[in-house]
Design an enzyme around this catalytic site. Structure first.
Site, mmCIF file in Angstrom:
data_model
loop_
_atom_site.group_PDB
_atom_site.id
_atom_site.type_symbol
_atom_site.label_atom_id
_atom_site.label_comp_id
_atom_site.label_asym_id
_atom_site.label_seq_id
_atom_site.Cartn_x
_atom_site.Cartn_y
_atom_site.Cartn_z
ATOM 1 N N LYS A 13 0.930 -1.287 0.031
ATOM 2 C CA LYS A 13 0.098 -0.046 -0.106
ATOM 3 C C LYS A 13 0.985 1.298 -0.067
ATOM 4 O O LYS A 13 0.690 2.164 -0.663
ATOM 5 C CB LYS A 13 -0.998 -0.135 1.121
ATOM 6 N N ARG A 62 -3.807 10.628 3.154
ATOM 7 C CA ARG A 62 -2.643 11.708 3.329
ATOM 8 C C ARG A 62 -1.881 11.910 2.084
ATOM 9 O O ARG A 62 -1.126 12.522 1.719
ATOM 10 C CB ARG A 62 -1.542 11.171 4.390
ATOM 11 N N CYS A 80 -4.973 8.208 9.303
ATOM 12 C CA CYS A 80 -5.240 7.566 10.532
ATOM 13 C C CYS A 80 -5.053 8.646 11.759
ATOM 14 O O CYS A 80 -3.969 9.585 11.325
ATOM 15 C CB CYS A 80 -4.488 6.186 10.914
HETATM 16 N N1 EPU Z 1 6.369 14.560 10.445
HETATM 17 C C1 EPU Z 1 6.395 15.863 10.966
HETATM 18 N N2 EPU Z 1 6.421 16.716 9.878
HETATM 19 C C2 EPU Z 1 6.009 16.354 8.656
HETATM 20 C C3 EPU Z 1 6.069 15.131 8.326
HETATM 21 C C4 EPU Z 1 6.164 14.089 9.245
HETATM 22 O O1 EPU Z 1 6.672 16.354 12.138
HETATM 23 O O2 EPU Z 1 5.864 17.245 7.854
HETATM 24 C C5 EPU Z 1 6.645 13.544 11.684
HETATM 25 C C6 EPU Z 1 5.098 12.690 11.899
HETATM 26 O O3 EPU Z 1 4.200 13.527 12.828
HETATM 27 C C7 EPU Z 1 5.582 11.283 12.616
HETATM 28 C C8 EPU Z 1 6.960 11.270 11.759
HETATM 29 O O4 EPU Z 1 7.499 12.382 11.398
HETATM 30 O O5 EPU Z 1 5.627 11.629 13.939
HETATM 31 C C9 EPU Z 1 7.055 10.331 10.578
HETATM 32 O O6 EPU Z 1 6.146 10.381 9.850
HETATM 33 P P1 EPU Z 1 6.067 10.220 8.213
HETATM 34 O O7 EPU Z 1 6.161 11.088 7.555
HETATM 35 O O8 EPU Z 1 7.263 9.142 8.127
HETATM 36 O O9 EPU Z 1 4.868 9.439 8.073
HETATM 37 P P2 EPU Z 1 3.910 9.444 6.830
HETATM 38 O O10 EPU Z 1 4.772 9.423 5.564
HETATM 39 O O11 EPU Z 1 2.844 10.335 7.212
HETATM 40 C C10 EPU Z 1 3.808 6.635 6.261
HETATM 41 C C11 EPU Z 1 2.978 5.734 6.128
HETATM 42 C C12 EPU Z 1 2.651 5.168 7.445
HETATM 43 C C13 EPU Z 1 3.779 4.749 8.391
HETATM 44 C C14 EPU Z 1 4.957 6.121 8.424
HETATM 45 C C15 EPU Z 1 6.191 5.501 9.097
HETATM 46 C C16 EPU Z 1 1.932 6.009 3.983
HETATM 47 C C17 EPU Z 1 0.759 6.335 3.086
HETATM 48 N N3 EPU Z 1 2.015 6.010 5.347
HETATM 49 O O12 EPU Z 1 3.363 7.761 6.865
HETATM 50 O O13 EPU Z 1 1.848 4.082 7.428
HETATM 51 O O14 EPU Z 1 3.372 4.331 9.447
HETATM 52 O O15 EPU Z 1 5.101 6.217 7.090
HETATM 53 O O16 EPU Z 1 6.596 4.088 8.356
HETATM 54 O O17 EPU Z 1 2.932 5.766 3.501
HETATM 55 C C18 EPU Z 1 -0.157 3.035 7.792
HETATM 56 O O18 EPU Z 1 0.166 2.163 6.786
HETATM 57 O O19 EPU Z 1 -1.158 2.588 8.460
HETATM 58 C C19 EPU Z 1 0.478 4.125 8.093
HETATM 59 C C20 EPU Z 1 0.017 5.026 8.758
#
Ligand code: EPU
Length: 441
Positions: A24, A97, A121
């Protein structure tokens, strides 16, 4: 219309075989990348999940012609990328997102972009400050309005040097999707290097992008003026595979996950083994990994979630359900999202003994230690789980509720199960194939 409630008669071991498809968290990003090509892209083995539908809807709104081939193949033709109306785009507000990742590609193709309010989420604040800061450094002008973000790039997008404050997956993808067609070279420091990101880089490379992944989380991207389409088979979904592995363990079952790959799951497999789970890798074509409970007591563990190559935050929730069955005290320190332990209160209502703490337990202090978030858990086991009525809070927490209900004695009702379709393809059919007694009421 289906009812969003599953009645689960627990206590049956899950036995059998299921298959995972493309990840995904890669597929949705690879779909966005198709906007950057001058010719059509083909993505294989795409799961039928809601996150894919959301991105598909957004791409279609922007003029991408999308058609389906056999067995999860999707063809994307970006020949006529066009602007979409704010009202139409807003229909997708709050549902995923991913829209934030359309910024760079739309700026390259159209010179402007509108991004609705984001969803996903509720597992933390999930800010987008890193994304916006990176886009500004490329030369984008970001105008925040109550309806969403309006972006323009009057002087085009230019390569830049950018250091992420934290190796964010999404922000790394934002930089990649923007830098590949920006003028000049971009150097990204403190980048995320999850296997899904490396796979996105592979897809972009097939499109003609020049991306160098160096040691110490440094990625260098040499912008090119045009890109072509790709033909790409995504890496398998290691998050879904681990979820089923935990389901096997907690129900004393035996599940073969076709498509699962050892190399993407090494950190998970170490923990799975050390708590007493058994697995066997079949790396022939069409193979997978068989996960089972070999009998005897499971053992407690202390771990923290982390960015790759650490233990993934999305593996944490199903694993905690298994840890309720382990002998002794386990410690889980969640360091990626500040509010990703809320689902444990429902497990306690089923007989588990899980205490959450604001402190960083288990050794290494993290970003959340001084910020008053309940982000560490102590799980005392083994506990006999009994049935309960559960409301699904988020995707991974929801799956963990579901497997707790499958392991528990008695009949549980799990409300809000449609949320699981966001990330788990055909999970009800898979449950049935594994012998679970779970039906819509
Ligand atoms: N963060 C910031 N500022 C930003 C971006 C992120 O502070 O501009 C912080 C977040 O708040 C968090 C941390 O950085 O504390 C990590 O967030 P990240 O950006 O790595 O997560 P994401 O890209 O929003 C993706 C996956 C998540 C997965 C995380 C970590 C997708 C669509 N989502 O989220 O997957 O947990 O990376 O590996 O790729 C899921 O599949 O259920 C899911 C939540």
């Amino acid at each position: 219309m289906t009812n969003d409630v599953l009645r689960v008669h627990g206590g049956l071991p899950l036995h059998g075989e299921i298959r995972v498809r493309g990840a995904k968290n890669l597929v949705s990003k690879a779909m966005v990348a198709t906007l950057l090509g001058e010719s059509p892209s083909i993505l294989y083995d795409v799961p039928r999940i809601r996150d894919v539908d959301v991105v598909r809807g957004l791409l279609e709104l922007h003029g991408v012609k999308i058609s389906d081939g056999p067995d999860g193949e999707i063809i994307f033709d970006p020949a006529n990328v066009e602007s979409a109306g704010v009202d139409e785009i807003n229909v997708h507000a709050g549902s995923s997102r991913i829209p934030i990742l359309l910024c760079g590609p739309l700026l390259h193709r159209l010179g402007h972009a509108f991004i609705p309010d984001l969803g996903g989420c509720h597992i933390g604040d999930r800010p987008i400050d890193f994304h916006l800061e990176a886009l500004r450094q490329f030369g984008a002008i970001v105008d925040k309005t109550p309806e969403g973000l309006h972006l323009t790039a009057p002087n085009g997008l230019h390569g830049t040097k950018f250091q992420l404050p934290y190796p964010s997956v999404g922000a790394t993808e934002q930089v990649l999707l923007t830098a590949v067609r920006a003028q000049g070279v971009t150097e990204l420091r403190n980048a995320a290097v999850e296997p899904e990101i490396i796979d996105l880089i592979c897809a972009l490379q097939k499109m003609g992008a020049i991306i160098k992944v160096s040691t110490d989380r440094v990625i260098e991207i040499e912008g090119v003026p045009t890109l072509r389409g790709y033909s790409h088979r995504p890496i398998p979904d290691r998050l879904e595979a681990a979820s089923w592995a935990c389901a096997a363990l907690v129900t004393h079952g035996d599940i073969t996950v076709r498509g699962a790959r050892q190399v993407d799951m090494m950190t998970f497999l170490n923990v799975f083994s050390s708590i007493g789970g058994a697995f066997e890798v079949d790396d022939s074509p069409g193979g997978g990994i068989r996960f089972w409970h070999p009998g005897g007591d499971l053992r407690a563990v202390a771990l923290e979630t982390d960015v790759h190559p650490g233990f993934m935050t999305d593996w944490q929730q199903p694993l905690v359900v298994a840890l309720t069955q382990a002998q002794g005290l386990s410690i889980v320190h969640e360091t990626v999202y500040e509010r990703r332990l809320g689902y444990t209160s429902a497990l306690n209502s089923m007989g588990a003994t899980i205490q959450v703490y604001r402190e960083c337990l288990g050794g290494t202090p993290c970003r959340f230690g001084r910020r008053n978030f309940e982000h560490s858990a102590v799980i005392a086991g083994p506990s006999k789980l009994h049935a309960a009525d559960l409301v699904i809070p988020d995707l991974r927490g929801g799956f963990s509720h579901l497997i707790a209900a499958l392991a528990a004695e008695g009949t549980s009702h799990v409300y809000g199960v449609d949320l699981i379709n966001r990330g788990y393809e055909d999970f009800e059919k898979k449950l049935a194939a594994l012998g679970a007694n779970a039906v819509r009421t």
